[in-house]
Scaffold this motif. Sequence first.
Motif, PDB file in Angstrom:
ATOM      1  N   THR A 103      -6.679 -25.208 -29.558  1.00 25.12           N
ATOM      2  CA  THR A 103      -6.787 -26.360 -30.456  1.00 25.12           C
ATOM      3  C   THR A 103      -5.831 -25.943 -31.502  1.00 25.12           C
ATOM      4  O   THR A 103      -6.387 -24.917 -32.236  1.00 25.12           O
ATOM      5  N   GLU A 104      -4.879 -26.613 -32.056  1.00 25.92           N
ATOM      6  CA  GLU A 104      -4.063 -26.389 -33.297  1.00 25.92           C
ATOM      7  C   GLU A 104      -3.887 -27.424 -34.011  1.00 25.92           C
ATOM      8  O   GLU A 104      -3.821 -28.504 -33.655  1.00 25.92           O
ATOM      9  N   ASP A 105      -4.452 -27.370 -35.550  1.00 25.19           N
ATOM     10  CA  ASP A 105      -4.762 -28.312 -36.284  1.00 25.19           C
ATOM     11  C   ASP A 105      -3.385 -28.287 -37.333  1.00 25.19           C
ATOM     12  O   ASP A 105      -3.076 -27.406 -37.891  1.00 25.19           O
ATOM     13  N   LEU A 106      -2.697 -29.174 -37.211  1.00 24.22           N
ATOM     14  CA  LEU A 106      -1.447 -29.588 -37.858  1.00 24.22           C
ATOM     15  C   LEU A 106      -1.306 -30.782 -39.025  1.00 24.22           C
ATOM     16  O   LEU A 106      -2.377 -31.343 -38.740  1.00 24.22           O
ATOM     17  N   VAL A 137     -10.115 -19.987 -15.614  1.00 24.75           N
ATOM     18  CA  VAL A 137      -9.485 -19.683 -16.915  1.00 24.75           C
ATOM     19  C   VAL A 137     -10.411 -20.034 -17.935  1.00 24.75           C
ATOM     20  O   VAL A 137     -11.583 -20.855 -17.759  1.00 24.75           O
ATOM     21  N   GLU A 138     -10.707 -19.060 -18.876  1.00 23.16           N
ATOM     22  CA  GLU A 138     -11.448 -19.414 -20.311  1.00 23.16           C
ATOM     23  C   GLU A 138     -10.658 -19.252 -21.410  1.00 23.16           C
ATOM     24  O   GLU A 138      -9.742 -18.473 -21.609  1.00 23.16           O
ATOM     25  N   SER A 172      -5.711 -28.007 -22.175  1.00 24.82           N
ATOM     26  CA  SER A 172      -6.924 -28.143 -21.383  1.00 24.82           C
ATOM     27  C   SER A 172      -6.716 -26.703 -20.399  1.00 24.82           C
ATOM     28  O   SER A 172      -5.787 -26.050 -20.086  1.00 24.82           O
ATOM     29  N   ASP A 173      -7.917 -26.444 -20.218  1.00 17.56           N
ATOM     30  CA  ASP A 173      -8.227 -25.458 -19.062  1.00 17.56           C
ATOM     31  C   ASP A 173      -7.446 -25.804 -17.925  1.00 17.56           C
ATOM     32  O   ASP A 173      -6.553 -24.805 -17.147  1.00 17.56           O
ATOM     33  N   ASP A 174      -7.244 -26.875 -17.324  1.00 15.85           N
ATOM     34  CA  ASP A 174      -6.793 -27.125 -16.057  1.00 15.85           C
ATOM     35  C   ASP A 174      -5.253 -26.946 -16.317  1.00 15.85           C
ATOM     36  O   ASP A 174      -4.537 -26.314 -15.332  1.00 15.85           O
ATOM     37  N   VAL A 175      -4.568 -27.155 -17.329  1.00 19.14           N
ATOM     38  CA  VAL A 175      -3.065 -26.991 -17.742  1.00 19.14           C
ATOM     39  C   VAL A 175      -2.852 -25.229 -17.627  1.00 19.14           C
ATOM     40  O   VAL A 175      -1.848 -24.974 -16.980  1.00 19.14           O
ATOM     41  N   THR A 235       2.401 -21.766 -23.525  1.00 18.61           N
ATOM     42  CA  THR A 235       1.340 -22.532 -24.129  1.00 18.61           C
ATOM     43  C   THR A 235       1.226 -21.993 -25.458  1.00 18.61           C
ATOM     44  O   THR A 235       0.597 -22.501 -26.414  1.00 18.61           O
ATOM     45  N   GLY A 236       1.846 -20.613 -26.002  1.00 16.92           N
ATOM     46  CA  GLY A 236       1.588 -20.108 -27.120  1.00 16.92           C
ATOM     47  C   GLY A 236       0.334 -19.349 -27.292  1.00 16.92           C
ATOM     48  O   GLY A 236      -0.043 -18.678 -28.392  1.00 16.92           O
ATOM     49  N   LEU A 237      -0.605 -19.396 -26.289  1.00 14.47           N
ATOM     50  CA  LEU A 237      -1.778 -18.733 -26.269  1.00 14.47           C
ATOM     51  C   LEU A 237      -1.818 -17.302 -26.059  1.00 14.47           C
ATOM     52  O   LEU A 237      -0.600 -16.536 -25.327  1.00 14.47           O
ATOM     53  N   HIS A 238      -2.589 -16.335 -26.569  1.00 13.46           N
ATOM     54  CA  HIS A 238      -2.594 -14.981 -26.172  1.00 13.46           C
ATOM     55  C   HIS A 238      -3.206 -14.442 -25.193  1.00 13.46           C
ATOM     56  O   HIS A 238      -4.294 -14.842 -25.328  1.00 13.46           O
ATOM     57  N   VAL A 239      -2.941 -14.181 -23.959  1.00 15.98           N
ATOM     58  CA  VAL A 239      -3.554 -13.974 -22.730  1.00 15.98           C
ATOM     59  C   VAL A 239      -4.073 -12.516 -23.071  1.00 15.98           C
ATOM     60  O   VAL A 239      -3.526 -11.479 -22.913  1.00 15.98           O
TER      61      VAL A 239
END
Length: 126
Positions: free
Chosen positions: A2-5, A57-58, A13-16, A97-101
């Motif tokens: 979640t990113e608040d802009l 995934v988490e 979502s986890d499914d993505v 996604t920009g997430l850190h794995v």
Amino acid sequence: MTEDLQTGIIRISDDVVATIAGLAALETPGIAAMSGGISEGLAKRLSGKNVQKGVSVEVGQLEAAIDLRIIVHYGIPIQEVCRQLQLNVRESVENMTGLHVVEVNVKVEGVAFKEDEPAEEAQRLK
């Protein structure tokens, strides 16, 4: 994630994340298929959800952890395939996604032989 802009909130979502990881895994040389397992099949029947086969995934605010269950082709060094798999999945998820794995855990659940592949393909089509 979640990113608040200033213009609103972005949620992934986890499914993505699971879909991206699964596709990256199947594109890795040496991977024959993803392994669904018994518990995943049961979860799909009970919940009615489309569970991504072989991927769990988490996803947190900024990070993701990924677990993969795979079947490898016979004759290819498993440790090399798994290292390349981890790199491919990490890179794909982070870039899209920009997430850190933080981790990509791999469990090898089977070995596919060349003569088994047409039978597996026929079962998938049923």
